[in-house]
Design an enzyme around this catalytic site. Structure first.
Site, mmCIF file in Angstrom:
data_model
loop_
_atom_site.group_PDB
_atom_site.id
_atom_site.type_symbol
_atom_site.label_atom_id
_atom_site.label_comp_id
_atom_site.label_asym_id
_atom_site.label_seq_id
_atom_site.Cartn_x
_atom_site.Cartn_y
_atom_site.Cartn_z
ATOM 1 N N GLY A 50 23.355 -27.056 2.381
ATOM 2 C CA GLY A 50 23.222 -26.942 0.937
ATOM 3 C C GLY A 50 21.883 -27.429 0.421
ATOM 4 O O GLY A 50 21.633 -27.404 -0.774
ATOM 5 N N CYS A 51 21.028 -27.878 1.342
ATOM 6 C CA CYS A 51 19.681 -28.313 0.966
ATOM 7 C C CYS A 51 18.696 -27.209 1.321
ATOM 8 O O CYS A 51 18.818 -26.574 2.368
ATOM 9 C CB CYS A 51 19.295 -29.596 1.701
ATOM 10 S SG CYS A 51 20.321 -31.001 1.271
ATOM 11 N N GLN A 52 17.712 -27.001 0.469
ATOM 12 C CA GLN A 52 16.701 -25.983 0.720
ATOM 13 C C GLN A 52 15.850 -26.369 1.926
ATOM 14 O O GLN A 52 15.459 -25.512 2.702
ATOM 15 C CB GLN A 52 15.832 -25.819 -0.526
ATOM 16 C CG GLN A 52 14.868 -24.677 -0.456
ATOM 17 C CD GLN A 52 14.113 -24.495 -1.766
ATOM 18 O OE1 GLN A 52 14.074 -25.381 -2.603
ATOM 19 N NE2 GLN A 52 13.501 -23.353 -1.930
#
Length: 138
Positions: A50-52
Site C-alpha cells: 500500500g506504499c508507493q
C-alpha cells in the site's frame, strides 16, 4: 531509539520549523537517524503493502513485552515518516499500540494535510500494518 526525540520533543521541534520546507527537511533528518536495517530484514514478510515506495518494518517484542521497531524505505521522506511513526509508538506494548490513536498527533503536527495523497495512503498502510502485527502479539 536514543537517536530519536520523544513524542513531545518531536512536536516541539516540528512546530518550531518556520515553513513546510523546513518541516520536510526535519522529517528527512529523522529518517537518517534510524539504525541501518539488515539485508535479511528486507524480506517480503516485512514489506508494507500500500506504499508507493518500498517500505520494510520489523517488529520484535523484547523480554519486558515492549515492542521494538526497525524500518527502512528507498525514499528519504518516507523513511522520515517511518521515524515519526516509530517515535509515536516508542516504549509501547502490543496492546498499547492497538489502543493508541496516532491521528491526533498528526493533526497537531498538521502532517497529513501537507502530504501528497499517495504519501498519506502509505502512512496509513504503515500504521495499519504495525497495528495488525501488534494485535497478533497481544
Amino acid at each position: 531509539m536514543a537517536l530519536l526525540p520523544d513524542k513531545e520533543k518531536l512536536l516541539r521541534n516540528f512546530l518550531r520549523c518556520a515553513n513546510w520546507e523546513e518541516k520536510y527537511l526535519y522529517i528527512i533528518e529523522l529518517g537518517q537517524r534510524l539504525p541501518e536495517l539488515r539485508d535479511e530484514d528486507r524480506s517480503p514478510q516485512n514489506s508494507i503493502q500500500g506504499c508507493q515506495n518500498q517500505v520494510w518494518i520489523v517488529m520484535r517484542q523484547n523480554a519486558q513485552g515492549i515492542i521494538e521497531l526497525q524500518g527502512d524505505s528507498d525514499a528519504a521522506i518516507v523513511k522520515g515518516l517511518i521515524a515519526v511513526v516509530f517515535i509515536l509508538y516508542d516504549q509501547m506494548t502490543p496492546q498499547d499500540i492497538v489502543n493508541f490513536d496516532v491521528r491526533p498527533w498528526f493533526e497537531k503536527m498538521a502532517l497529513t494535510q501537507h502530504l501528497t495523497p499517495s504519501r498519506s495512503q502509505g502512512l496509513e498502510a504503515m500504521i495499519r500494518a504495525i497495528r495488525a502485527k501488534a494485535a497478533a502479539l497481544s
